[in-house]
Design a protein around this motif. Structure first.
Motif, PDB file in Angstrom:
ATOM      1  N   GLY A 175      30.747  33.874  34.733  1.00 10.33           N
ATOM      2  CA  GLY A 175      30.510  34.699  35.922  1.00 10.33           C
ATOM      3  C   GLY A 175      29.285  35.593  35.768  1.00 10.33           C
ATOM      4  O   GLY A 175      28.743  35.753  34.668  1.00 10.33           O
ATOM      5  N   MET A 176      28.853  36.177  36.885  1.00 16.31           N
ATOM      6  CA  MET A 176      27.651  37.020  36.879  1.00 16.31           C
ATOM      7  C   MET A 176      27.944  38.389  37.472  1.00 16.31           C
ATOM      8  O   MET A 176      28.708  38.509  38.424  1.00 16.31           O
ATOM      9  CB  MET A 176      26.546  36.359  37.701  1.00 16.31           C
ATOM     10  CG  MET A 176      25.984  35.116  37.050  1.00 16.31           C
ATOM     11  SD  MET A 176      24.460  34.600  37.856  1.00 16.31           S
ATOM     12  CE  MET A 176      25.105  33.737  39.247  1.00 16.31           C
ATOM     13  N   MET A 177      27.294  39.393  36.904  1.00 20.54           N
ATOM     14  CA  MET A 177      27.395  40.756  37.444  1.00 20.54           C
ATOM     15  C   MET A 177      25.999  41.311  37.650  1.00 20.54           C
ATOM     16  O   MET A 177      25.140  41.222  36.770  1.00 20.54           O
ATOM     17  CB  MET A 177      28.159  41.657  36.485  1.00 20.54           C
ATOM     18  CG  MET A 177      28.081  43.125  36.905  1.00 20.54           C
ATOM     19  SD  MET A 177      29.364  44.124  36.169  1.00 20.54           S
ATOM     20  CE  MET A 177      28.608  44.525  34.651  1.00 20.54           C
ATOM     21  N   ILE A 178      25.791  41.926  38.815  1.00 18.91           N
ATOM     22  CA  ILE A 178      24.504  42.566  39.065  1.00 18.91           C
ATOM     23  C   ILE A 178      24.726  44.073  39.191  1.00 18.91           C
ATOM     24  O   ILE A 178      25.660  44.522  39.870  1.00 18.91           O
ATOM     25  CB  ILE A 178      23.805  41.950  40.296  1.00 18.91           C
ATOM     26  CG1 ILE A 178      22.361  42.406  40.355  1.00 18.91           C
ATOM     27  CG2 ILE A 178      24.521  42.234  41.601  1.00 18.91           C
ATOM     28  CD1 ILE A 178      21.467  41.465  41.080  1.00 18.91           C
ATOM     29  N   LEU A 189      17.328  46.896  37.980  1.00 19.75           N
ATOM     30  CA  LEU A 189      18.420  46.037  38.431  1.00 19.75           C
ATOM     31  C   LEU A 189      18.601  44.936  37.390  1.00 19.75           C
ATOM     32  O   LEU A 189      17.643  44.220  37.076  1.00 19.75           O
ATOM     33  CB  LEU A 189      18.046  45.441  39.787  1.00 19.75           C
ATOM     34  CG  LEU A 189      19.157  44.800  40.597  1.00 19.75           C
ATOM     35  CD1 LEU A 189      20.282  45.793  40.865  1.00 19.75           C
ATOM     36  CD2 LEU A 189      18.584  44.292  41.914  1.00 19.75           C
ATOM     37  N   LYS A 190      19.818  44.840  36.834  1.00 18.64           N
ATOM     38  CA  LYS A 190      20.058  43.880  35.749  1.00 18.64           C
ATOM     39  C   LYS A 190      21.104  42.852  36.157  1.00 18.64           C
ATOM     40  O   LYS A 190      22.090  43.190  36.809  1.00 18.64           O
ATOM     41  CB  LYS A 190      20.534  44.619  34.494  1.00 18.64           C
ATOM     42  CG  LYS A 190      19.420  45.433  33.851  1.00 18.64           C
ATOM     43  CD  LYS A 190      19.918  46.166  32.618  1.00 18.64           C
ATOM     44  CE  LYS A 190      18.799  46.940  31.954  1.00 18.64           C
ATOM     45  NZ  LYS A 190      17.942  46.098  31.091  1.00 18.64           N
ATOM     46  N   LEU A 191      20.877  41.619  35.736  1.00 21.91           N
ATOM     47  CA  LEU A 191      21.820  40.535  35.999  1.00 21.91           C
ATOM     48  C   LEU A 191      22.431  40.090  34.673  1.00 21.91           C
ATOM     49  O   LEU A 191      21.723  39.622  33.778  1.00 21.91           O
ATOM     50  CB  LEU A 191      21.087  39.364  36.665  1.00 21.91           C
ATOM     51  CG  LEU A 191      21.966  38.179  37.071  1.00 21.91           C
ATOM     52  CD1 LEU A 191      22.930  38.558  38.192  1.00 21.91           C
ATOM     53  CD2 LEU A 191      21.103  36.998  37.519  1.00 21.91           C
ATOM     54  N   TYR A 192      23.753  40.282  34.549  1.00 19.57           N
ATOM     55  CA  TYR A 192      24.484  39.879  33.350  1.00 19.57           C
ATOM     56  C   TYR A 192      25.187  38.559  33.617  1.00 19.57           C
ATOM     57  O   TYR A 192      25.831  38.412  34.652  1.00 19.57           O
ATOM     58  CB  TYR A 192      25.556  40.932  32.997  1.00 19.57           C
ATOM     59  CG  TYR A 192      24.986  42.182  32.377  1.00 19.57           C
ATOM     60  CD1 TYR A 192      24.314  43.115  33.156  1.00 19.57           C
ATOM     61  CD2 TYR A 192      25.127  42.416  31.005  1.00 19.57           C
ATOM     62  CE1 TYR A 192      23.775  44.252  32.580  1.00 19.57           C
ATOM     63  CE2 TYR A 192      24.588  43.561  30.429  1.00 19.57           C
ATOM     64  CZ  TYR A 192      23.924  44.473  31.219  1.00 19.57           C
ATOM     65  OH  TYR A 192      23.386  45.600  30.652  1.00 19.57           O
ATOM     66  N   THR A 193      25.078  37.621  32.693  1.00 12.46           N
ATOM     67  CA  THR A 193      25.874  36.396  32.779  1.00 12.46           C
ATOM     68  C   THR A 193      26.795  36.390  31.566  1.00 12.46           C
ATOM     69  O   THR A 193      26.340  36.548  30.432  1.00 12.46           O
ATOM     70  CB  THR A 193      24.963  35.143  32.764  1.00 12.46           C
ATOM     71  OG1 THR A 193      24.013  35.271  33.827  1.00 12.46           O
ATOM     72  CG2 THR A 193      25.785  33.878  32.969  1.00 12.46           C
ATOM     73  N   LYS A 194      28.095  36.267  31.828  1.00 14.02           N
ATOM     74  CA  LYS A 194      29.066  36.326  30.730  1.00 14.02           C
ATOM     75  C   LYS A 194      29.177  34.952  30.073  1.00 14.02           C
ATOM     76  O   LYS A 194      29.625  33.995  30.703  1.00 14.02           O
ATOM     77  CB  LYS A 194      30.417  36.783  31.275  1.00 14.02           C
ATOM     78  CG  LYS A 194      31.478  37.027  30.206  1.00 14.02           C
ATOM     79  CD  LYS A 194      32.605  37.863  30.773  1.00 14.02           C
ATOM     80  CE  LYS A 194      33.733  38.069  29.807  1.00 14.02           C
ATOM     81  NZ  LYS A 194      34.727  39.035  30.340  1.00 14.02           N
ATOM     82  N   GLU A 195      28.759  34.858  28.821  1.00 10.82           N
ATOM     83  CA  GLU A 195      28.744  33.553  28.141  1.00 10.82           C
ATOM     84  C   GLU A 195      30.016  33.314  27.337  1.00 10.82           C
ATOM     85  O   GLU A 195      30.423  32.185  27.145  1.00 10.82           O
ATOM     86  CB  GLU A 195      27.506  33.458  27.254  1.00 10.82           C
ATOM     87  CG  GLU A 195      26.239  33.480  28.123  1.00 10.82           C
ATOM     88  CD  GLU A 195      24.964  33.425  27.319  1.00 10.82           C
ATOM     89  OE1 GLU A 195      24.969  33.931  26.171  1.00 10.82           O
ATOM     90  OE2 GLU A 195      23.971  32.892  27.834  1.00 10.82           O
ATOM     91  N   ALA A 201      24.218  37.144  28.613  1.00 12.89           N
ATOM     92  CA  ALA A 201      22.768  37.021  28.796  1.00 12.89           C
ATOM     93  C   ALA A 201      22.383  38.089  29.813  1.00 12.89           C
ATOM     94  O   ALA A 201      23.111  38.329  30.778  1.00 12.89           O
ATOM     95  CB  ALA A 201      22.424  35.643  29.318  1.00 12.89           C
ATOM     96  N   VAL A 202      21.258  38.788  29.588  1.00 12.22           N
ATOM     97  CA  VAL A 202      20.843  39.858  30.506  1.00 12.22           C
ATOM     98  C   VAL A 202      19.422  39.585  30.978  1.00 12.22           C
ATOM     99  O   VAL A 202      18.551  39.250  30.170  1.00 12.22           O
ATOM    100  CB  VAL A 202      20.855  41.241  29.808  1.00 12.22           C
ATOM    101  CG1 VAL A 202      20.636  42.344  30.838  1.00 12.22           C
ATOM    102  CG2 VAL A 202      22.144  41.469  29.046  1.00 12.22           C
TER     103      VAL A 202
END
Ligand code: SAH
Length: 228
Positions: A175-178, A189-195, A201-202
Motif C-alpha cells: 500500500g501507499m501513503m502520502i 510531500l512524501k510518498l511511502y510505499t510499504k514493502e 520506499a520513500v
C-alpha cells in the motif's frame, strides 16, 4: 449550472493539465466535485481558482493542484479502501470517493466534520465514513470491528518530522501513503510505499504548505462557535 460556472471549471481543469496532471480519472473527478460548495460564502468567487482558501477554525482547503497531485500519486483503483486524515471541509474526501471503493476520514474539529458530513449527504456521496478523532492514532476499532489495513492513506496536515507510526502500521503491504512532512516553511510531500512490515520506499514529490497535524480532538474552546 450556468455557462460562466462551466467555463470556470473547464479553465481550472485545463490549468491542472498544463501544470502536469495527466490522470484523466483524477481530472474528471475534480471537474465533477463542486469545489464552490465546500468553501465559505466569502471566498466562493475564488473556488475555481488554483489556490488554497480559508475554511474556518484556522484551517484551509488545499490548492487544487496539490489535491490533484496527491490523488494522482496514490494511483487509486475502484477496489481501494482509503484512510484520510484531516477531513477539513471534505473536498479532498469527495474527490477520493469518486475514485475508490470507500473512504474513511478523521477530523479533529467537530465543527468542520459536521459541515463536511452535511455536504456528503447533500451530494449523495454514500461511500464515506467520517468520524471526529485524532487521526495520528489511525482508524479506531469500533464495535469490535477493524477497518485497517488500508490500501492507501492520505494525510492532509503536516507531520513535524516523520509519519505517525500508527498510520504506517495500518497500511497494507504494497500500500501507499502520502503525507506532508516538515516544519512550517520547510515541508515536503512524501510518498511511502510499504514493502514489508518494516521496510518502506520513500519518494519526495513536491514542496508544500500545510497546516500542522495536531494531537487529540480539538478542545471546546478551540472548536467553539465564535467566528473562526
Ligand atoms: N483535506 C482538507 C484539508 C484540510 S486542512 C480539505 O480538502 O479541505 C487539514 C485538516 O487536518 C484540518 O481540518 C485540521 O483540523 C485537521 N487535522 C489536523 N490534525 C489532525 C489530527 N491529528 N487528526 C485529524 N485531523 C487533523
Amino acid at each position: 449550472m450556468n455557462t460562466q460556472d462551466i467555463n470556470k471549471r473547464i479553465r481550472l481543469i485545463m490549468d491542472l493539465r498544463a501544470k502536469g496532471i495527466t490522470d484523466t480519472a483524477v481530472l474528471s473527478a475534480m471537474e465533477r466535485v463542486p469545489r464552490d460548495y465546500f468553501v465559505p460564502d466569502a471566498v466562493r468567487d475564488q473556488a475555481w481558482e488554483d489556490m488554497a482558501l480559508p475554511i474556518g477554525r484556522g484551517q484551509t482547503i488545499s490548492q487544487p493542484l496539490v489535491v490533484a497531485s496527491m490523488t494522482q500519486a496514490l494511483k487509486l483503483s475502484d477496489r481501494d479502501k482509503v484512510l484520510e486524515i484531516g477531513t477539513g471541509c471534505g473536498y479532498q474526501t469527495a474527490v477520493l470517493s469518486k475514485l475508490c471503493r470507500r473512504v474513511y476520514t478523521i477530523e479533529r474539529h467537530k465543527f468542520l466534520l459536521r459541515h463536511a458530513e452535511e455536504r456528503y449527504r447533500a451530494l449523495k456521496t454514500h461511500n464515506v465514513t467520517a468520524i471526529a478523532g485524532d487521526g495520528m492514532k489511525g482508524w479506531p476499532t469500533m464495535h469490535g470491528v477493524d477497518q485497517a489495513p488500508f490500501d492507501k492513506i492520505i494525510v492532509t496536515a503536516a507531520a513535524r518530522d516523520k509519519p505517525p507510526q500508527a498510520l504506517l502500521d495500518q497500511l497494507h503491504i504494497g500500500g501507499m501513503m502520502i503525507i506532508p512532512v516538515g516544519e512550517s516553511g520547510n515541508q515536503m510531500l512524501k510518498l511511502y510505499t510499504k514493502e514489508s512490515d518494516e521496510a518502506y520506499a520513500v519518494r519526495d514529490l513536491m514542496a508544500v504548505r500545510f497546516v500542522p497535524l495536531l494531537p487529540n480532538i480539538a478542545s471546546n474552546s478551540e472548536d467553539g462557535h465564535e467566528a473562526a
